[in-house]
Design a protein around this motif. Structure first.
Motif, short mmCIF file in Angstrom:
data_model
loop_
_atom_site.label_atom_id
_atom_site.label_comp_id
_atom_site.label_asym_id
_atom_site.label_seq_id
_atom_site.Cartn_x
_atom_site.Cartn_y
_atom_site.Cartn_z
N GLY A 1 9.21 88.34 37.77
CA GLY A 1 10.11 87.82 39.20
C GLY A 1 11.14 87.10 39.16
N LEU A 2 11.77 86.95 38.12
CA LEU A 2 12.55 85.83 37.72
C LEU A 2 13.91 86.37 37.91
N SER A 3 14.96 85.42 38.62
CA SER A 3 16.49 86.09 37.95
C SER A 3 16.83 86.58 36.29
N TYR A 4 17.09 86.88 35.89
CA TYR A 4 17.67 86.84 34.43
C TYR A 4 18.70 85.69 34.01
N ASP A 5 19.24 84.86 35.03
CA ASP A 5 19.91 83.10 34.87
C ASP A 5 18.73 82.76 34.22
N ASN A 6 17.88 82.70 35.74
CA ASN A 6 16.84 81.99 35.63
C ASN A 6 16.22 81.69 34.30
N SER B 1 13.48 73.03 33.27
CA SER B 1 12.67 73.17 32.80
C SER B 1 11.39 74.39 33.09
N LEU B 2 10.93 74.35 31.83
CA LEU B 2 9.88 75.59 32.20
C LEU B 2 8.37 75.23 33.02
N THR B 3 8.22 75.15 34.33
CA THR B 3 7.32 75.58 34.57
C THR B 3 6.04 76.15 34.30
N ALA B 4 4.45 75.77 35.02
CA ALA B 4 3.35 76.27 34.90
C ALA B 4 4.04 77.84 35.77
N THR B 5 4.31 77.63 36.62
CA THR B 5 4.14 78.85 37.68
C THR B 5 5.42 80.08 37.00
N SER B 6 6.25 79.73 35.97
CA SER B 6 7.16 80.60 35.50
C SER B 6 6.45 80.64 34.81
N LEU B 7 6.21 80.23 33.89
CA LEU B 7 5.35 80.14 32.30
C LEU B 7 3.90 81.66 32.10
N GLY B 8 3.20 81.28 33.95
CA GLY B 8 2.26 82.19 34.03
C GLY B 8 3.34 83.52 34.66
N LYS B 9 3.79 83.54 34.99
CA LYS B 9 4.85 85.50 35.40
C LYS B 9 5.02 85.34 34.17
#
Length: 70
Positions: free
Chosen positions: A30-35, A45-53
């Motif tokens: 659920g992330l953009s390819y660019d992000n 920065s890698l957030t906890a939310t992004s790491l979880g996803k």
């Protein structure tokens, strides 16, 4: 631990196990390819939310994707 750093080798191994390319990982997370690319290059920065996803998309535990502390 508040600053997560994605271990690129571990990320690539998990990705290879699922036979996903980076675009597929981004879509499933659920992330953009660019992000995702900015996270991988360290530009954001890698957030906890992004790491979880990302971990959920690769069917691994988040701890399996972060760099070990030195």
């Amino acid at each position: 631990m508040s600053n997560f750093k994605l271990d690129l080798f571990k990320f690539d191994l998990a990705r290879a196990k699922k036979c996903y390319n980076k675009k597929q990982v981004a879509k499933k997370a659920g992330l953009s390819y660019d992000n995702l690319m900015k996270i991988l290059s360290g530009r954001i920065s890698l957030t906890a939310t992004s790491l979880g996803k990302i971990a959920k998309a690769l069917d691994v535990e988040p701890i399996e994707l972060i760099q070990d502390e030195d």
